[in-house]
Structure formats: structure tokens, C-alpha cells
Motif scaffolding. Structure first.
Motif, mmCIF file in Angstrom:
data_model
loop_
_atom_site.group_PDB
_atom_site.id
_atom_site.type_symbol
_atom_site.label_atom_id
_atom_site.label_comp_id
_atom_site.label_asym_id
_atom_site.label_seq_id
_atom_site.Cartn_x
_atom_site.Cartn_y
_atom_site.Cartn_z
ATOM 1 N N UNK A 1 41.550 42.321 40.052
ATOM 2 C CA UNK A 1 40.599 41.207 40.144
ATOM 3 C C UNK A 1 39.416 41.609 41.022
ATOM 4 N N UNK A 2 39.706 42.231 42.170
ATOM 5 C CA UNK A 2 38.613 42.692 43.049
ATOM 6 C C UNK A 2 37.735 43.717 42.328
ATOM 7 N N UNK A 3 38.366 44.625 41.595
ATOM 8 C CA UNK A 3 37.596 45.635 40.859
ATOM 9 C C UNK A 3 36.716 44.987 39.790
ATOM 10 N N UNK A 4 37.268 43.998 39.076
ATOM 11 C CA UNK A 4 36.465 43.286 38.065
ATOM 12 C C UNK A 4 35.266 42.596 38.710
ATOM 13 N N UNK A 5 35.501 41.970 39.864
ATOM 14 C CA UNK A 5 34.425 41.267 40.560
ATOM 15 C C UNK A 5 33.331 42.240 40.987
ATOM 16 N N UNK B 1 29.209 42.670 39.383
ATOM 17 C CA UNK B 1 28.011 42.523 40.195
ATOM 18 C C UNK B 1 27.693 41.070 40.518
ATOM 19 N N UNK B 2 28.601 40.162 40.178
ATOM 20 C CA UNK B 2 28.347 38.739 40.387
ATOM 21 C C UNK B 2 29.293 38.104 41.391
ATOM 22 N N UNK B 3 30.102 38.877 42.051
ATOM 23 C CA UNK B 3 31.112 38.332 42.961
ATOM 24 C C UNK B 3 30.471 37.416 43.996
ATOM 25 N N UNK B 4 30.987 36.192 44.095
ATOM 26 C CA UNK B 4 30.489 35.219 45.052
ATOM 27 C C UNK B 4 29.232 34.487 44.621
ATOM 28 N N UNK B 5 28.649 34.886 43.516
ATOM 29 C CA UNK B 5 27.402 34.292 43.045
ATOM 30 C C UNK B 5 27.656 32.941 42.387
#
Length: 185
Positions: free
Chosen positions: A99-103, A107-111
Motif C-alpha cells: 500500500x505504501x509503495x502504491x501511494x 505521487x498522490x499520497x495525502x493529496x
């Protein structure tokens, strides 16, 4: 022109976990029990070697062979039990890592993404991006526990958080989007 629906979706761990579960990215049986499988393979080689030696009339030491065979079987059984007991935790750690790798890859993690859904298109706005998608490219919609995923071909999708509706209701949104898919077909 006023939007029929508007949604706010945050790209967080819950979203990526649902995406991953949708793609069925879980550990296979081999990755779960690879140590046990390896031990059983070695035990099989050991048994075949003993059978070959016995067929040739050679004795590798019967007491030793039986003892080693029993020890190997007990070790394999114990390892299987340990892997079965610890498997869910190991799988959860692997899923969290994926999941962390996908995030990170997205390039949108937390967006946060705001989407305004009009009759024939939607407008996506983020802190540094704005884009327009026509529904003609919409291929399918998938409903998960917390999100709707609208797929536009390939790996391009727009998530809509069911709890992120500012305008409209999730149930009506689903019918609206399904009508856009059936209009094409």
C-alpha cells in the motif's frame, strides 16, 4: 452550469488498500508456506535417496535414516503450524508495504482531490492540477466499501469517497454514473 455532484477524496491508506484488494494483491499459498514447502521438498529428496540406496542393496544405516526422517517430518509440521499461526500478521505487513509503495508510485499520497460531476463531464481539481474528463471514456464503475472507482480505460481511474460528497447523495451518484456507461453501450 452547476455540478450535479461534488466529491472530495483524500488519497490515503484506506483508498490504496481498497484498490489493492480490488486487484487481489495478496500473498499466494507458496509465499505463505515457502519454508514448509522447502522442507517437504528436502524430505522428499531424502526419501527418494533412501529408496534408491535400498534398491541397490546398500544400507545407509536404517536407524539413522528413520530417525532423520521423523525429525524432518516433525520440523516440517512445526514450521507449518508456526507459518499458519503467523501468516495473517506477515500478510498484513506485506499488504501495508505494498500500500505504501502504491501511494508513493502514484505521487498522490495525502493529496485531496475535488471532483465536480456535470451532465457530460467531470472536472478534477487538486492543489496543483485541474483537468476535465468526458464520460465517453468511462468503461466501468466499481463499488467498494468506502469508495466508488470509475475506470476510464487502462489504469486510469477516479476514486469518489462515499463519505466525501458535498453535493448530492452517493446512491444517486451511482445511478447517474451507471446511466453514463449504459448511454455509450
Amino acid at each position: 452550469m452547476e455540478a450535479r455532484f461534488s466529491t472530495v477524496t483524500k488519497y490515503d491508506e484506506v483508498l490504496y488498500r481498497e484498490l489493492m484488494e480490488k486487484k487481489k494483491r495478496k500473498l499466494g499459498w507458496f509465499r505463505r508456506y515457502y519454508i514448509t514447502i522447502s522442507e517437504l521438498a528436502l524430505l522428499t529428496v531424502f526419501v527418494i535417496r533412501s529408496a534408491v540406496l535400498e534398491a541397490r542393496g546398500q544400507t545407509p544405516g536404517e536407524g539413522l535414516m528413520i530417525t532423520l526422517g521423523v525429525v524432518a517430518a516433525v520440523i516440517a509440521a512445526a514450521t507449518f503450524w508456526i507459518e499458519r499461526k503467523n501468516g495473517p500478521q506477515r500478510e498484513d505487513r506485506a499488504v501495508r508495504a505494498k500500500v505504501r509503495a502504491m501511494a508513493i508510485r502514484s505521487g498522490k499520497a495525502g493529496e485531496k482531490e475535488e471532483v465536480y460531476w456535470f451532465e457530460d463531464h467531470c472536472i478534477i481539481q487538486t492543489a496543483d492540477y485541474a483537468g476535465k474528463f468526458c464520460y465517453t471514456g468511462l468503461r466501468r464503475i466499481v463499488e467498494e466499501e468506502h469508495y466508488y472507482f470509475l475506470y476510464f480505460g487502462g489504469d486510469r481511474y477516479i476514486p469518489a469517497d462515499k463519505n466525501g460528497f458535498r453535493t448530492g447523495r452517493p446512491e444517486k451518484f451511482l445511478k447517474f454514473v451507471q446511466s453514463k456507461i449504459s448511454e455509450k453501450g
